[in-house]
Write an enzyme that holds these catalytic residues in place. Structure first.
Site, PDB file in Angstrom:
ATOM      1  CB  CYS A  12     131.612 111.975  47.674  1.00  0.00           C
ATOM      2  SG  CYS A  12     130.607 110.584  48.144  1.00  0.00           S
ATOM      3  CB  CYS A  15     131.850 109.762  44.670  1.00  0.00           C
ATOM      4  SG  CYS A  15     130.255 110.494  45.050  1.00  0.00           S
ATOM      5  CG  ASP A 392     170.903 106.270  69.501  1.00  0.00           C
ATOM      6  OD1 ASP A 392     171.618 105.518  70.169  1.00  0.00           O
ATOM      7  OD2 ASP A 392     171.329 106.994  68.581  1.00  0.00           O
TER       8      ASP A 392
END
Length: 692
Positions: A12, A15, A392
């Protein structure tokens, strides 16, 4: 002292924030950083594992040292939350059965509901009450107020249903977050923990942490390579999919580099260790991916700011719903308190808070398993918004290994002598064109050259027999005869890079080298257009004629040639101003300024290349351009899913809140809406694991 830990049971986001706050308040802790996505903790201080677990006791969080092997996961049914949920269900069903028979909440039904609440929700109530006394209003606090309120107004049955459904939601959320994190956990487990080291003529099995750089290890057919190294003896095909995402095994012989976690398929290999266990490419990938999962994407930062004001607003709305109608319009207190409690339950911000991180964690982990290292949620989101891609040329659109195609002498030196002198000078060069000249001259007797000097973007020079000879690309500053100019133009029209060799003011000869275009380059550029990219640009130091020849063959829209590194930077800025967000694809070393300036810097060939891993925002580990459109597609899919998640999380709650007006929203419907929003968000994010 800085310590790193792994966490178990962290599912959570709220939490996690509370856990971090609790640790920060410990007197022995100076600093703490909690990575929710990777379930990882950094603590600076002297806190013990016991103290850390005590700080997370409110949610049953377990802590172990980073390198400590995790215990095998307990069976699903042994989980305490699952057991509480299952044992509370018979009392819940019995309570509703008694209620059905008696027609009203009898003492027996109330007792059964109370037992169901006590068995299934005692952890929730304990945490919620503790938070309430501390004036900490998180999800569990809101649920506790709702359950106690339901009991006070006599809605024991609905309170018990809320407890049960909340427990189901918690279990499913934890399971889903573990699923999202599994991509990185599976990476951690692919490298062997022991290596067969040759010591004193004997083969000894030792932990990889005890193996030393320079020691030899044996890898038999079918075994995984435990550490990065170079093949000392033997030949075999090695499956590198764990590092690079390549599906085809690569042949390895003496002198070739091998990586920890890759699979030796056929022959036996003797490998000399080149990196410590904690410095292997695999270890760096895991570390960088975990750091990336901790970095908040812009959308997540927005959601976090929104949630900060959202929860107090919901509590205020719930309070107003509960007291205003009875006071202002003479409504029934019991009815409106019930509706206020329903607002509290449906307003839990869990689905909203988790909407972005679960998508970011899943996408970054999924990409890492397929050989694409995305170094943060911000880069993942930006990659989904790019409209232009700059390449490139050398090593990106071409293979990066040019070969000398022709040598023309315009002096008394013949072509072999010219090539011999050029090879002597370029022997010390690291430039691909220089290596091509050395390779072409390998069978010729080389002269002795000293005082080698490299001038960035210009060329090289060296002293042979007391005379200074130079090699540079052909440009307007060097005076050429008509014959020389015609030869230069001829080579350039064929896509070759032209180099001049001279002594003093005199041009002695011309060397033409060309690079091979990657087979996939043209199809990749087309796939980028199909993926929504509006503009492609090639940046190169090559002459315009040879660059144009290669660019047109590949299908590049804009070709910028004869560029110095600073000019590449300026062109990236111009593209950003005119065309929006731009990604620069290069090798991670030569193009560092342009990679840094681009909105997203993408390095080719990250496997074993420290510079690519460190400088780029995204690294294509297999040096495979096919991963580029796939990465952009994944990024765009992630952005789409994040937007869907936020819409689901807020939309479902708004819909549920609207049901309060006619009085249709019950407590169990409210918790079901909250649980449904959370599950929709998580399951929708897990769809990213199916993106090809």
């Amino acid at each position: 002292m800085r310590q790193h830990y792994r966490l178990e049971g962290l599912s959570c986001a709220n939490c996690a924030a509370k856990f971090e706050k609790n640790i920060r308040e410990l007197p022995s802790v100076q600093d703490v950083q909690l990575n929710f996505g990777a379930s990882k903790l950094m603590v600076e201080g002297e806190a013990s594992v016991m103290e850390l677990e005590q700080a997370g006791a409110f949610d049953g969080i377990k802590v172990r040292h980073e390198h400590e092997k995790a215990a095998p996961p307990a069976p699903f049914w042994k989980n305490k939350e699952v057991q509480s949920m299952v044992f509370s269900l018979p009392f819940l069903l019995s309570g509703w059965f008694v209620l059905f028979l008696s027609g009203e909440e009898s003492i027996g039904a109330v007792l059964l509901f109370a037992l169901s609440i006590a068995i299934g929700g005692w952890r929730l109530l304990l945490t919620g009450l503790t938070n309430l006394f501390k004036f900490e209003f998180d999800m569990k606090t809101l649920m506790t107020i709702a359950i106690i309120g339901a009991a006070i107004i006599g809605e024991w049955g609905e309170g018990a249903v809320v407890v049960f459904l909340f427990a189901v939601s918690e279990v499913l959320e934890r399971f889903s977050m573990d699923k999202a994190r599994n991509s990185i956990r599976s990476l951690m487990d692919i490298a062997p923990q022991q290596a067969a080291v040759l010591r004193d003529g004997e083969e000894r099995l030792v932990p990889v942490e005890e193996a030393k750089i320079g020691e030899l290890i044996m890898i038999r057919p079918g075994q995984k390579i435990p550490l990065d190294g170079v093949v000392d003896n033997g030949s075999s095909y090695v499956n590198q999919s764990a590092i690079t995402g390549e599906s085809v095994a690569v042949k390895k012989e003496a002198g070739d580099e091998v990586f920890a976690g890759t699979l030796n398929e056929e022959g036996a290999l003797r490998v000399r260790i080149t990196k410590w266990a904690e410095d292997t490419t695999l270890a760096k990938i895991i570390h960088l991916v975990e750091e990336a999962q901790a970095e908040k994407a812009p959308s997540q930062a927005f959601v976090d700011r929104f949630a900060k004001y959202y929860t107090p607003a919901i509590m205020m709305i719930a309070l107003l719903v509960a007291i205003v109608p009875p006071l202002a319009a003479g409504g029934l207190w019991e009815e409106w308190i019930y509706r206020g409690l329903a607002v509290l339950v449906v307003g839990c911000p869990c689905a909203l808070v988790i909407s972005t991180p679960v998508a970011i964690v899943t996408a970054i982990g999924h990409a890492a398993k397929r050989g694409v290292l995305i170094k943060g949620g911000v880069h993942l989101e930006t990659a989904g918004k790019i409209t232009a891609v700059a390449f490139d040329k050398t090593g990106t659109l071409t293979k990066g290994t040019p070969e000398v195609r022709d040598v023309r002498s315009f002096s008394s030196m013949d072509s072999n002598e010219l090539l011999s002198y050029a090879g002597a000078i370029e022997r010390y060069s690291q430039h691909p064109l220089g290596r091509a000249i050395v390779q072409a001259a390998k069978d010729l007797p080389l002269a002795e050259a000293d005082q080698f000097e490299s001038i960035t973007g210009k060329g090289v020079q060296g002293v042979i027999d007391g005379k200074v000879y130079w090699i540079s690309r052909a440009d307007d500053k060097v005076r050429l005869t008509r014959e020389m100019k015609e030869t230069v133009d001829e080579f350039r029209k064929n896509g070759s890079t032209v180099m001049l060799m001279g002594q003093g003011e005199q041009v002695l000869g011309i060397i033409a080298a060309s690079d091979t275009i990657r087979e996939e380059s043209r199809s990749i550029v087309q796939k980028l257009y199909q993926a929504g990219i509006k503009k492609t640009v090639m940046l190169t130091g090559d002459h315009a004629l040879s660059a144009s020849s290669i660019g047109k063959e590949i299908g590049i829209q804009q070709i910028e040639a004869e560029l110095m590194p600073q000019q590449k930077l300026e062109i990236i800025k111009r593209i950003q101003q005119n065309d929006g967000k731009v990604a620069m694809v290069g090798d991670g070393i030569n193009d560092a300024p342009a990679l840094a300036m681009a909105d997203v810097g993408i390095a080719m060939g990250g496997a074993g290349t420290d510079a690519a891993l460190e400088t780029a925002d995204i690294a294509l580990m297999a040096d495979d351009l096919h991963q580029l459109p796939e990465t952009i597609s994944l990024s765009r899919k992630t952005l789409k899913i994040i937007k869907q998640n936020i819409a689901f999380a807020l939309g479902l709650k708004v819909l549920a809140l609207l049901l309060i007006i006619p009085g249709w929203l019950t407590l169990w419907m409210a918790i079901f809406a909250d649980m449904g929003a959370t599950l929709i968000v998580v399951l929708n994010s897990l769809r990213l694991m199916r993106v090809k």
